[in-house]
Design an enzyme around this catalytic site. Structure first.
Site, PDB file in Angstrom:
ATOM      1  N   SER A  92      69.417  90.325 -18.687  1.00 24.14           N
ATOM      2  CA  SER A  92      68.168  90.876 -19.218  1.00 24.14           C
ATOM      3  C   SER A  92      68.332  91.132 -20.711  1.00 24.14           C
ATOM      4  CB  SER A  92      67.848  92.194 -18.495  1.00 24.14           C
ATOM      5  OG  SER A  92      66.852  92.930 -19.162  1.00 24.14           O
ATOM      6  N   TYR A 118      69.397 100.805 -15.232  1.00 21.99           N
ATOM      7  CA  TYR A 118      69.109  99.370 -15.315  1.00 21.99           C
ATOM      8  C   TYR A 118      69.957  98.718 -16.403  1.00 21.99           C
ATOM      9  CZ  TYR A 118      66.362  95.048 -15.535  1.00 21.99           C
ATOM     10  OH  TYR A 118      65.965  93.726 -15.530  1.00 21.99           O
TER      11      TYR A 118
END
Length: 323
Positions: free
Chosen positions: A169, A182
């Site tokens: 990501s 995350y």
């Protein structure tokens, strides 16, 4: 002398990059004989990649979490694609998936590609709002699940001298506030990929990471983000609620409404990067996908830490003051 060495180093670097770019355009032959397993195929990148590979004749094992995801994917793919259910946090489920793949692989064949795509984001909020269960679930799916799945399929990957692909990501580039669990999980994936590059170097298994920018997938839903943030706010201690306050909460929730405006709806830059990582003669170590990720997030991440801290700081609660 120093300037000469610096110039020589620059020429060698540019030359290598040009060679890598040209060599990377070459796709390996016989992709229709190379089996690929993709996790998290219910929706998003995994679903799109499974369809893309199926259309190009690649034999795919598409792992879905839900029966609904399994049924929907079967509707849009050929009989060549095999769908299985897999919960990456369940050891029994992982074991069953390994046995499923072994049963359906040609005799004496290995697994060419493993795409660790399954992932989720539980909550966008300061760490104080994340429950132990929420933190554990995020890291269990995004990081530990990828570790366990990869570990279980390594013998088959070694056999084929295949490819490992991890869907990371832009959170591995920018340490976003309000996304600590995350971010931790995605930075962990990058570290895992680096470790495996070194461990598997002599057996011919490559390892790549994909770093998508803001693409439109089910992992980021503004309405769901508002609901989960409200529930988290309601469940924390009164002291925490008072510190942040209702005005801060409303401001953060309002900011979610602007997310669709910066998201790319076309997922092909990501799926094309995944395809390249799987089948290029010279795959890259990492792929930054989307103009925002490549030409905004990444260059800023190279600037001094104090600048990044100031630039990406969270909107402060009304009464918060630096001492």
């Amino acid at each position: 002398m120093f300037c000469l060495l610096l110039a020589l180093a620059g020429i060698l670097y540019v030359g290598y990059k040009l060679f890598q770019h040209q060599r990377g355009k070459t796709i390996i032959e016989n992709t229709n004989n190379r089996h690929v397993l993709i996790t998290g195929c219910d929706s998003g990148f995994g679903n799109e990649l499974a369809r893309l590979l199926d259309k190009r004749g690649v034999p795919v094992f598409a792992a879905c979490l839900t029966e609904k995801g399994t049924a929907e994917l079967k509707k849009h793919t050929s009989s060549r694609l095999r769908v299985l259910q897999l919960d990456v946090t369940d050891q029994n489920s992982i074991h069953d998936s390994v046995e499923f793949v072994k049963r359906h692989l040609p005799k004496s064949s290995g697994l060419w590609g493993l795409v660790n795509n399954a992932g989720l984001q539980i909550l966008y909020a300061p760490l104080e709002f994340h429950s132990h269960e929420a933190i554990q679930k995020c890291i269990s799916v995004n990081l530990l699940g990828s570790i366990d799945v990869t570990k279980s399929f390594l013998p088959l990957l070694r056999k084929a001298k295949g490819r490992l692909v991890f869907i990371s990501s832009d959170s591995a580039i920018i340490d976003w506030p309000c996304r600590a669990p995350y971010v931790i999980s995605k930075v962990g994936l990058e570290a895992l990929a680096e470790c495996l590059r070194r461990e598997l170097y002599h057996v011919g298994v490559t390892s790549s990471t994909i770093q998508p920018g803001p693409f439109k997938t089910s992992i980021v839903d503004p309405n769901e983000m508002k609901s989960t943030l409200q529930r988290a706010f309601d469940s924390v201690d009164e002291e925490v609620q008072q510190f942040y306050g209702q005005n801060w909460l409303n401001k953060i929730k309002e900011s979610f409404s602007g997310i669709p405006g910066i998201q790319y709806e076309d997922l092909s830059p990501v799926t094309n990067a995944m395809y390249h990582a799987l089948f290029s003669v010279m795959p890259k170590r990492r792929y930054r996908c989307g103009l925002v990720c490549e030409y905004y997030f990444y260059p800023i991440s190279l600037l001094p830490g104090w600048f990044n801290t100031w630039y990406w700081k969270m909107s402060p609660p009304p009464d918060a003051k630096r001492t």
